[in-house]
Design a protein around this motif. Structure first.
Motif, PDB file in Angstrom:
ATOM      1  N   GLN A 111      29.968  54.645  43.804  1.00  0.00           N
ATOM      2  CA  GLN A 111      29.800  53.197  43.690  1.00  0.00           C
ATOM      3  C   GLN A 111      30.156  52.714  42.289  1.00  0.00           C
ATOM      4  OE1 GLN A 111      25.731  52.680  44.946  1.00  0.00           O
ATOM      5  NE2 GLN A 111      26.205  52.935  47.117  1.00  0.00           N
ATOM      6  N   LYS A 112      29.772  53.484  41.277  1.00  0.00           N
ATOM      7  CA  LYS A 112      30.102  53.140  39.891  1.00  0.00           C
ATOM      8  C   LYS A 112      31.609  53.208  39.681  1.00  0.00           C
ATOM      9  CE  LYS A 112      28.914  54.485  35.128  1.00  0.00           C
ATOM     10  NZ  LYS A 112      30.220  54.919  34.631  1.00  0.00           N
ATOM     11  N   PHE A 113      32.243  54.283  40.186  1.00  0.00           N
ATOM     12  CA  PHE A 113      33.696  54.422  40.050  1.00  0.00           C
ATOM     13  C   PHE A 113      34.417  53.261  40.730  1.00  0.00           C
ATOM     14  CE2 PHE A 113      37.652  55.676  42.155  1.00  0.00           C
ATOM     15  CZ  PHE A 113      38.430  56.012  41.056  1.00  0.00           C
ATOM     16  N   ASN A 114      34.019  52.957  41.963  1.00  0.00           N
ATOM     17  CA  ASN A 114      34.680  51.870  42.693  1.00  0.00           C
ATOM     18  C   ASN A 114      34.550  50.541  41.951  1.00  0.00           C
ATOM     19  OD1 ASN A 114      35.529  53.523  44.784  1.00  0.00           O
ATOM     20  ND2 ASN A 114      33.779  53.073  46.088  1.00  0.00           N
ATOM     21  N   SER A 115      33.368  50.289  41.411  1.00  0.00           N
ATOM     22  CA  SER A 115      33.139  49.049  40.675  1.00  0.00           C
ATOM     23  C   SER A 115      34.014  48.980  39.428  1.00  0.00           C
ATOM     24  CB  SER A 115      31.656  48.941  40.302  1.00  0.00           C
ATOM     25  OG  SER A 115      31.429  47.807  39.500  1.00  0.00           O
ATOM     26  N   GLU A 116      34.087  50.077  38.691  1.00  0.00           N
ATOM     27  CA  GLU A 116      34.887  50.111  37.460  1.00  0.00           C
ATOM     28  C   GLU A 116      36.375  50.033  37.766  1.00  0.00           C
ATOM     29  OE1 GLU A 116      31.701  52.751  34.821  1.00  0.00           O
ATOM     30  OE2 GLU A 116      33.311  53.749  35.926  1.00  0.00           O
ATOM     31  N   TYR A 117      36.780  50.693  38.831  1.00  0.00           N
ATOM     32  CA  TYR A 117      38.186  50.665  39.228  1.00  0.00           C
ATOM     33  C   TYR A 117      38.601  49.245  39.615  1.00  0.00           C
ATOM     34  CZ  TYR A 117      42.505  52.259  41.545  1.00  0.00           C
ATOM     35  OH  TYR A 117      43.823  52.453  41.916  1.00  0.00           O
ATOM     36  N   GLU A 118      37.786  48.599  40.448  1.00  0.00           N
ATOM     37  CA  GLU A 118      38.113  47.234  40.893  1.00  0.00           C
ATOM     38  C   GLU A 118      38.086  46.243  39.727  1.00  0.00           C
ATOM     39  OE1 GLU A 118      36.417  45.796  44.611  1.00  0.00           O
ATOM     40  OE2 GLU A 118      35.838  47.862  45.099  1.00  0.00           O
ATOM     41  N   ALA A 119      37.164  46.463  38.778  1.00  0.00           N
ATOM     42  CA  ALA A 119      37.091  45.576  37.620  1.00  0.00           C
ATOM     43  C   ALA A 119      38.351  45.698  36.765  1.00  0.00           C
ATOM     44  CB  ALA A 119      35.859  45.904  36.788  1.00  0.00           C
ATOM     45  N   LYS A 120      38.894  46.902  36.674  1.00  0.00           N
ATOM     46  CA  LYS A 120      40.078  47.135  35.840  1.00  0.00           C
ATOM     47  C   LYS A 120      41.367  46.709  36.528  1.00  0.00           C
ATOM     48  CE  LYS A 120      42.526  50.733  33.214  1.00  0.00           C
ATOM     49  NZ  LYS A 120      42.648  49.900  31.993  1.00  0.00           N
ATOM     50  N   TYR A 121      41.472  47.010  37.832  1.00  0.00           N
ATOM     51  CA  TYR A 121      42.753  46.831  38.519  1.00  0.00           C
ATOM     52  C   TYR A 121      42.761  45.688  39.540  1.00  0.00           C
ATOM     53  CZ  TYR A 121      43.711  51.385  36.444  1.00  0.00           C
ATOM     54  OH  TYR A 121      43.889  52.424  35.556  1.00  0.00           O
ATOM     55  N   GLY A 122      41.604  45.140  39.848  1.00  0.00           N
ATOM     56  CA  GLY A 122      41.562  44.040  40.797  1.00  0.00           C
ATOM     57  C   GLY A 122      41.844  44.440  42.224  1.00  0.00           C
ATOM     58  N   LYS A 123      41.631  45.703  42.562  1.00  0.00           N
ATOM     59  CA  LYS A 123      41.851  46.191  43.924  1.00  0.00           C
ATOM     60  C   LYS A 123      41.011  47.437  44.134  1.00  0.00           C
ATOM     61  CE  LYS A 123      45.377  48.697  44.888  1.00  0.00           C
ATOM     62  NZ  LYS A 123      46.701  49.156  45.268  1.00  0.00           N
ATOM     63  N   LYS A 124      40.795  47.778  45.397  1.00  0.00           N
ATOM     64  CA  LYS A 124      40.070  48.992  45.728  1.00  0.00           C
ATOM     65  C   LYS A 124      40.984  50.206  45.516  1.00  0.00           C
ATOM     66  CE  LYS A 124      37.218  46.770  49.286  1.00  0.00           C
ATOM     67  NZ  LYS A 124      35.957  46.856  48.518  1.00  0.00           N
ATOM     68  N   PRO A 125      40.420  51.374  45.185  1.00  0.00           N
ATOM     69  CA  PRO A 125      41.263  52.557  45.006  1.00  0.00           C
ATOM     70  C   PRO A 125      41.833  53.045  46.326  1.00  0.00           C
ATOM     71  CG  PRO A 125      38.940  53.134  44.825  1.00  0.00           C
ATOM     72  CD  PRO A 125      39.004  51.638  44.885  1.00  0.00           C
TER      73      PRO A 125
END
Length: 368
Positions: A282-296
């Motif tokens: 959940q932390k990774f997904n949140s940080e990824y979306e915050a950086k890239y504006g999309k889900k991994p």
């Protein structure tokens, strides 16, 4: 041309922001990806995962006071380019460890890894031949002799299909994965009604699909990357085929659904997947979306973990080929976002598969 220079300037600015505050020299890690060519969308996904790990490692102080610097190289998903870039990164740039991907690229890199004692992490390539890569070759992603066997068992036992047709890319990737599936499916008592081969980069597969359709298969198993798989599904619908499509994780890329259109609905994919209830995920997904504006996409998290595995190995073993190799081999229960990773018993990580079905624009898990 202006866009290229702008992108280069942005990359340079990011490098300054992540390594410029450190007094020590950077620890470099080579990352060989398909940055251009027909599988560049994969490369972009891979790079996002790796870059997020690099940024977070450096924000936390780097590796013993040294910034981590990822040095990217473009394989174009071509064996000759992958080999040339491996040589350049190791022999010319003096980089002690490599991350690489794509089955047709990593296999010819193995002799170079062995000859130069360079640790090499394969990410997302699944050929069982990776097991024969030698003591310097690792994989943090399950291989086809585990993955495809489980997919065959799921098709036969869980989905109840006793007959299937198969269509695969004419490459070591397509041939290797399909052969594992076919062998296990037949062992279980299943029947392969037809086999067809397609070329990577092809755009019209209607003739192969028409021949498959003539056997009226209830299940079609495909081993192709997202671009070709998307076209296969769409064109199967166009020629009137009504069958369940099944594959491994290569289709879990956002571009697959864009290409396949409405025909993507119902497609089933078996692959290692993140545990959505895990706080780390959940932390990774949140940080990824915050950086890239999309889900991994599927593979980005495995590149994220590969970079972190190397950083941990450099921390424990030092910035030498020998130290990194020893520390990797001693890795046990590494807490990755993709799961608990160990290399003490094998250079190949074992992670469970999750089966997903595409519906309403998203991949949803299926109970085993």
């Amino acid at each position: 041309m202006k866009k290229i220079f702008a992108a280069a300037a942005a990359a340079a600015a990011m490098m300054l922001s992540t390594t410029g505050a450190f007094a020590e020299e950077p620890y470099k890690l080579g990352v060989i990806l398909p940055l251009t060519g027909p599988t560049a969308d994969y490369g972009a996904d891979f790079r996002r995962g790796a870059a997020l790990a690099e940024e977070q490692i450096n924000a936390a102080g780097g590796i013993g006071g040294h910034p981590l610097e990822l040095v990217y190289a473009d394989s174009k998903n071509q064996a000759k380019d992958g080999v040339a870039e491996f040589r350049r990164l190791t022999a010319v740039d003096g980089i002690p460890a490599i991350i690489s991907t794509m089955t047709g690229v990593v296999l010819p890199q193995f002799p170079l890894s062995r000859e130069t004692d360079t640790p090499m992490m394969c990410v997302g390539a699944v050929s069982p031949e990776i097991r024969t890569g030698g003591p310097t070759v690792f994989s943090n992603y399950p291989l086809a002799d585990d993955e495809e066997k489980e997919i065959a068992e799921f098709a036969f036992n869980k989905l109840g299909f006793k007959k299937a047709a198969i269509i695969y890319e004419n490459s070591s990737y397509g041939k290797g994965l399909s052969s594992v599936f076919i062998s296990r499916f037949k062992e279980l008592g299943g029947e392969i009604l037809a086999e067809e081969v397609i070329e990577k980069g092809g755009r019209d597969f209607r003739s192969q699909l028409t021949r498959l359709g003539a056997t009226k298969p209830p299940l079609i198993v495909t081993y192709a990357y997202y671009a070709e798989a998307g076209l296969l599904v769409r064109q199967a619908s166009e020629v009137g085929i009504k069958a369940q499509f099944l594959s491994h994780g290569s289709v879990q890329n956002s571009a697959f659904a864009d290409i396949a259109g409405a025909s993507a609905n119902g497609f089933i994919s078996g692959s290692p997947s993140l545990n959505p209830t895990s706080p780390a995920v959940q932390k990774f997904n949140s940080e990824y979306e915050a950086k890239y504006g999309k889900k991994p996409d599927l593979y980005g998290p495995y590149f994220y973990d590969a970079v972190r595995l190397y950083a941990s190995a450099m921390e424990r073993g030092g910035y030498t080929k020998e130290g990194i190799l020893k520390a990797l081999k001693e890795t046990k229960d590494f807490a990755g976002v993709t799961g608990s990773i160990s290399f003490v018993d094998s250079n190949i990580a074992k992670l469970p598969l999750t089966f997903m079905q595409f519906s309403d624009g998203v991949w949803k898990p299926i109970e085993k």
